[in-house]
Design an enzyme around this catalytic site. Structure first.
Site, short mmCIF file in Angstrom:
data_model
loop_
_atom_site.label_atom_id
_atom_site.label_comp_id
_atom_site.label_asym_id
_atom_site.label_seq_id
_atom_site.Cartn_x
_atom_site.Cartn_y
_atom_site.Cartn_z
N SER A 499 41.34 33.47 54.75
CA SER A 499 41.77 32.24 55.31
C SER A 499 40.96 31.30 56.20
O SER A 499 39.65 31.14 55.78
CB SER A 499 43.26 32.27 56.17
OG SER A 499 43.90 31.36 56.03
N ASP A 586 47.73 31.33 45.17
CA ASP A 586 47.73 30.88 46.69
C ASP A 586 48.16 29.49 46.84
O ASP A 586 47.62 28.48 46.41
CB ASP A 586 46.21 31.24 47.12
CG ASP A 586 46.20 30.87 48.66
OD1 ASP A 586 47.19 30.31 49.22
OD2 ASP A 586 44.90 31.51 49.23
N HIS A 618 48.07 34.38 49.04
CA HIS A 618 47.00 34.15 50.08
C HIS A 618 46.82 35.57 50.87
O HIS A 618 47.39 35.68 51.70
CB HIS A 618 47.91 33.15 51.11
CG HIS A 618 46.75 32.75 52.28
ND1 HIS A 618 45.87 31.76 51.84
CD2 HIS A 618 46.85 32.75 53.53
CE1 HIS A 618 44.99 31.48 53.02
NE2 HIS A 618 45.84 31.97 54.24
#
Length: 673
Positions: A499, A586, A618
């Protein structure tokens, strides 16, 4: 105090890359006496996880494998040998669950393929009947409130009417019927009291902060009774009401830097400070299960600790601290407050779960989460305070290879492991990625750079508009510290993360191409324009905050900042090996973020390896996928940094991995395909 809103942590795997030398050979020689731990022991399914005691104190639920997929299990607390599975998920692992207040059913949430459209399900403990409680497509449920006093229903919010906003409903647990409580056209969250009456509604304001509105009989007051600006927005929030509804507790940084624990008398409006600490925010409290009055609070600076406010609980916490000989967490408690489920984490062994009975102060071990790691050569995690170039203190965590001990006599290669968010933090405790990388021969350093949460509002705000700049300088300063301490050498450092950590990896290789030997990016954004234009609709209330903290795509000045800070536009400067992992579904960092930079690099004939998982979002929730990416990563790191690696073997074929580009650049990958 009402039970806290259920939050779902979508766990992202974090990984890295490598090249050999005499330095690496020396490191390998040091490691020869340390057994190689199979990566599946770190990243496969735990034996049991996430235990919760039923409110009546009679049953224990947990998540454990059933036919290789994490499912719900339940057993009488008095005899865990009578455990039975409650669910039969075959694809997506269950990762979050909680008890209904009447103790008759266990509720859980799940999504499809990582799309984060979480739906709520309930399973009756006695009959095993399962119900879909929010049966809507492309909808994300929020649990607003669960009360010990109201047994037959809970409050949930769903965005099936408008994807941007969640309407609040009362959910009848017996019938599954939803009754509308509040139609929402602009509020970001709600706080009910112990009777499940909505009392507070929050709304984002144009300053990037939050307005707090009172709610009376389902109607929101037009004028906020309290407001905070962006500086306080992530460090000020109401925590919950006492059972009698007369007092409200806050985590509150107004007029101070770190969030203090405050109690507000609602009749007079007056507040008093229960606790504060200049080093760290106090954002979590332990309330009395009957009265809702705060008994203790958690303080997490270098390590987590519970500090008693009520003398009646002080002896319990002191006993647990003595017995734990490490960090401990209170997972759940029976509604009478007498039975606790406690997790003890000593870092150098897998965490274990215990039943604590206050009467007689009895602590009984229930299970170890990963018994296959018992006796394995796990290593300590060392909390450190590192100074940035402008004098800020960065709480950080260092793990050394077992052969090196607490302080190495000779430098070893290092992986700089960057957390996501960036409005999150690294903490102390057993960490599978730290342990795995240390076992492969690397020092591992995790840094709470500016913008990280938990250390006061000034530390968060110091990261505003600093993506790829001062936030990145902090990471470079941490590497400089590690080199000065003799932990590593400057030419043997990899950067990796998921991320925001993936963004930091891309930024590190693109903006400072000579600083890192290689990088591993997992679900990291490469283009801040497309990142901000593809956020999920239910993040509408957060947009202004994103614009003020990252860059505003609606202004020319903001556009210039976003372009300058997007690694995509400097992809041609990347010279070091890069591995990218991405979930195809995602919703936060769209797959296009990875597609774009891979295309830009391949157009310039710059080596990059790209692995996509079509059934993930994600991060990688399915263990087979997580293990597969870690297999690619450790072989990648082995070439770059010279550490050890378990061969990829059949791990790739057991997963859904699709190698979209650059298999030839990652050792053993072509053969494994």
């Amino acid at each position: 105090m009402i039970r806290p809103i259920l939050s779902v942590l979508v766990l992202a795997a974090v990984t890295g890359f490598g090249s050999g030398s005499a330095f690496a050979q020396a490191s390998a020689a040091q490691l020869s006496t340390t057994p190689l731990i199979e990566r599946a022991k770190f990243f496969g399914n735990p034996t049991k996880a996430g235990s919760q005691i039923s409110p009546d104190g009679k049953h224990l639920s947990w998540i454990a494998p059933r036919d290789g997929v994490m499912n719900l299990w339940v057993a009488p607390l008095s005899d865990l040998s009578k455990a039975k599975p409650l669910t039969a998920e075959t694809k997506r692992p269950i990762r979050a669950m909680f008890w209904a207040p009447d103790s008759k059913s266990v509720l859980f949430i799940n999504d499809k393929g990582g799309d984060e459209n979480f739906l709520l399900y309930g399973v009756n403990v006695a009959s095993g009947e399962q119900k879909s409680l929010t049966p809507f497509e492309k909808t994300r449920v929020q649990v607003v409130g669960i009360s010990n006093n109201v047994k037959d229903r809970i409050l949930v919010a769903v965005n099936n009417r408008d994807p941007k906003w969640h309407d609040v409903h009362s959910l009848d647990l017996a019938t599954g019927k939803l009754a509308l409580v509040f139609q929402n056209d602009g509020y970001s969250s709600f706080l009910p009291d112990e009777s499940l009456n909505l009392r507070i509604a929050t709304k984002s304001n144009s300053a990037g902060g939050t307005d707090f509105h009172t709610v009376t009989d389902g109607k929101v007051a037009p004028t906020p009774y309290a407001s905070v600006g962006m500086d306080d927005v992530q460090t000020t929030r109401p925590l919950g009401f006492t059972t009698d509804g007369k007092s409200l507790y806050w985590a509150d940084s107004r007029g101070r830097n770190t969030a203090a624990l405050l109690e507000q008398d609602l009749a007079s409006g007056k507040t008093k400070v229960i606790a504060e600490d200049a080093r760290a925010d106090i954002t979590s409290a332990l309330p009395d299960t009957r009265t809702g009055r705060v008994q203790a609070y958690q303080l997490d600076y270098l390590t987590n600790e519970f500090i008693a406010v009520d003398p009646k609980i002080a002896a319990d916490l002191a006993f647990l601290k003595k017995q734990a000989k490490g960090a401990f967490w209170i997972n759940s408690r029976s509604e009478d407050g007498e039975k606790w489920i406690v997790v003890i984490d000593r870092v150098i062994e897998p965490s274990s779960t215990f039943l604590y009975e206050r009467k007689g102060k009895r602590l009984t071990k229930l299970y170890t989460s990963r018994p296959e790691l018992e006796g394995a050569p796990l290593v300590p995690m060392l909390p450190k305070e590192i100074k940035s170039r402008d004098g800020m203190t960065m709480v950080s965590y260092l793990t050394m290879p077992k052969s090196a001990g607490d302080k190495t006599n000779a430098p070893v290669p290092m992986v700089l492991l960057v957390h996501g968010g960036p409005w999150a933090r690294d903490g102390y405790g057993y960490n599978s990625v730290h342990q795995w990388l240390a076992n492969r021969g690397y020092a591992v350093l995790s840094v709470n750079f500016r913008g990280s949460t938990g250390f006061g509002k000034k530390f968060i705000s110091a990261g505003d508009m600093q993506w790829g700049r001062k936030m990145h300088d902090d990471l470079l300063d941490a590497v400089t510290w590690a080199v000065a301490e003799g932990i590593t050498t400057r030419d043997k450092v990899a950067i990796m993360g998921a991320s925001y950590g993936g963004y930091a990896t891309l930024a590190g290789l693109a903006f400072t191409p000579d600083q890192f030997a290689c990088g591993v990016d997992i679900v990291g954004p490469s283009n801040l324009f497309t990142l901000l234009s593809t956020v999920p609709p239910y993040w509408e209330s957060l947009k202004q905050r994103f614009y003020k903290r990252i860059g505003d795509p609606t202004t020319e000045a903001g556009k210039a900042v976003l372009k300058e800070r997007s690694p995509l536009y400097s992809a041609d400067k990347i010279t070091r090996p890069l591995l990218i992992g991405q979930g195809a579904n995602d919703p936060r960092v769209n797959v296009a973020e990875s597609d774009q930079i891979v295309a830009a690099m391949s157009a310039k004939n710059i080596p990059v390896t790209y692995v996509v998982f079509p059934d993930e979002g994600h991060g990688f929730a399915r263990p087979a996928n997580n293990i597969a990416f870690m297999a690619v990563t450790e072989n990648f790191l082995g070439k770059c940094l010279g550490g050890r690696a378990e061969p990829i073997g059949a791990s790739l074929k057991a997963s859904s991995a699709q190698v979209k580009h650059g298999a030839e650049f990652s050792p053993g990958l072509k053969e494994a395909m």
